[in-house]
Motif scaffolding. Structure first.
Motif, mmCIF file in Angstrom:
data_model
loop_
_atom_site.group_PDB
_atom_site.id
_atom_site.type_symbol
_atom_site.label_atom_id
_atom_site.label_comp_id
_atom_site.label_asym_id
_atom_site.label_seq_id
_atom_site.Cartn_x
_atom_site.Cartn_y
_atom_site.Cartn_z
ATOM 1 N N UNK A 116 -29.236 61.979 19.194
ATOM 2 C CA UNK A 116 -30.178 62.447 18.172
ATOM 3 C C UNK A 116 -30.091 61.482 16.992
ATOM 4 N N UNK A 117 -30.952 61.673 15.988
ATOM 5 C CA UNK A 117 -31.019 60.743 14.863
ATOM 6 C C UNK A 117 -31.106 61.523 13.563
ATOM 7 N N UNK A 118 -30.580 60.927 12.495
ATOM 8 C CA UNK A 118 -30.756 61.442 11.147
ATOM 9 C C UNK A 118 -31.428 60.350 10.320
ATOM 10 N N UNK A 119 -32.531 60.720 9.678
ATOM 11 C CA UNK A 119 -33.245 59.799 8.792
ATOM 12 C C UNK A 119 -33.148 60.345 7.376
ATOM 13 N N UNK A 120 -32.883 59.452 6.412
ATOM 14 C CA UNK A 120 -32.847 59.830 5.008
ATOM 15 C C UNK A 120 -33.960 59.100 4.270
ATOM 16 N N UNK A 121 -34.653 59.840 3.406
ATOM 17 C CA UNK A 121 -35.781 59.294 2.652
ATOM 18 C C UNK A 121 -35.572 59.544 1.163
ATOM 19 N N UNK A 122 -35.911 58.539 0.355
ATOM 20 C CA UNK A 122 -35.815 58.672 -1.092
ATOM 21 C C UNK A 122 -37.218 58.666 -1.678
ATOM 22 N N UNK A 123 -37.455 59.566 -2.656
ATOM 23 C CA UNK A 123 -38.783 59.680 -3.258
ATOM 24 C C UNK A 123 -38.667 59.812 -4.775
ATOM 25 N N UNK A 124 -39.779 59.593 -5.460
ATOM 26 C CA UNK A 124 -39.839 59.661 -6.917
ATOM 27 C C UNK A 124 -39.946 61.126 -7.334
#
Length: 196
Positions: A116-124
């Motif tokens: 499986x995978x974990x994705x991390x996203x950064x936003x304003x």
């Protein structure tokens, strides 16, 4: 209205500029089932079908859409997540998705965990959008559950089926993705702002 359950991937075959508008021609396995004037979500962006020829169809994105989403950075040969509007009375397998992107985010981490995978996203955070732990989020049109909710970032866990049947297998560090935050959460946050 959409659910965030991706039906198919479409390949961008042609990009035509007309003033500030962009016409995107997409080859997809669902083209034969489409009609002109029908709404289809592309990476979570609701666009109207304006032409159909064979296995390809065309949609138009206006300048505002191009500025607020990742559609303006697409190139021919890229693949997009596709979902047709939900049918009234059908099961709501994902969550309520409007097809209106709130903002973009950048992928800051992509890790594989034994299948499986974990994705991390950064936003304003200045746009007042928020996530909550175990709440819903739409990333490039895919309905997902938030894990590790932070003020400026969040992560999602991706199962093998989702990884293989959506654009997640193409997302790399630094890539821009479209976010649509949970509509109920947006109303609650807005009411809180008004009453504060």
């Amino acid at each position: 209205m959409f659910t965030g359950i991706i039906e198919a991937m479409g390949e961008l075959k042609k990009i035509d500029h007309e003033g500030s508008n962009v016409h995107l021609t997409i080859d997809s396995p669902i083209t034969s089932e489409l009609k002109i004037d029908q709404s289809v979500a592309h990476n979570g962006v609701c666009l109207t079908v304006v032409n159909i020829e064979g296995s390809e169809y065309t949609v138009t994105a206006i300048d505002e859409t191009l500025q607020k989403t990742n559609l303006g950075s697409l190139k021919t040969g890229d693949f997009v997540n596709l979902e047709r509007a939900m049918k009234l009375g059908a099961r709501l397998d994902g969550h309520i998705v409007q097809g209106h992107v709130d903002q973009t985010a950048v992928c800051t981490e992509a890790k594989e965990h034994d299948g499986s995978w974990t994705f991390t996203f950064e936003y304003d955070p200045s746009l007042s959008n928020i996530t909550i732990e175990k709440g819903s989020i739409t990333v490039n049109g895919v309905s997902l559950t938030v894990v590790n909710s932070q003020v400026t970032s969040f992560s999602v866990a991706i199962i093998p089926y989702t990884y293989e049947h959506t654009g997640f297998k193409q997302i790399k560090l630094g890539d821009k993705v479209n976010l649509e935050f949970d509509v109920i959460g947006k109303y609650v946050a807005r009411l809180h702002q008004i009453n504060s």
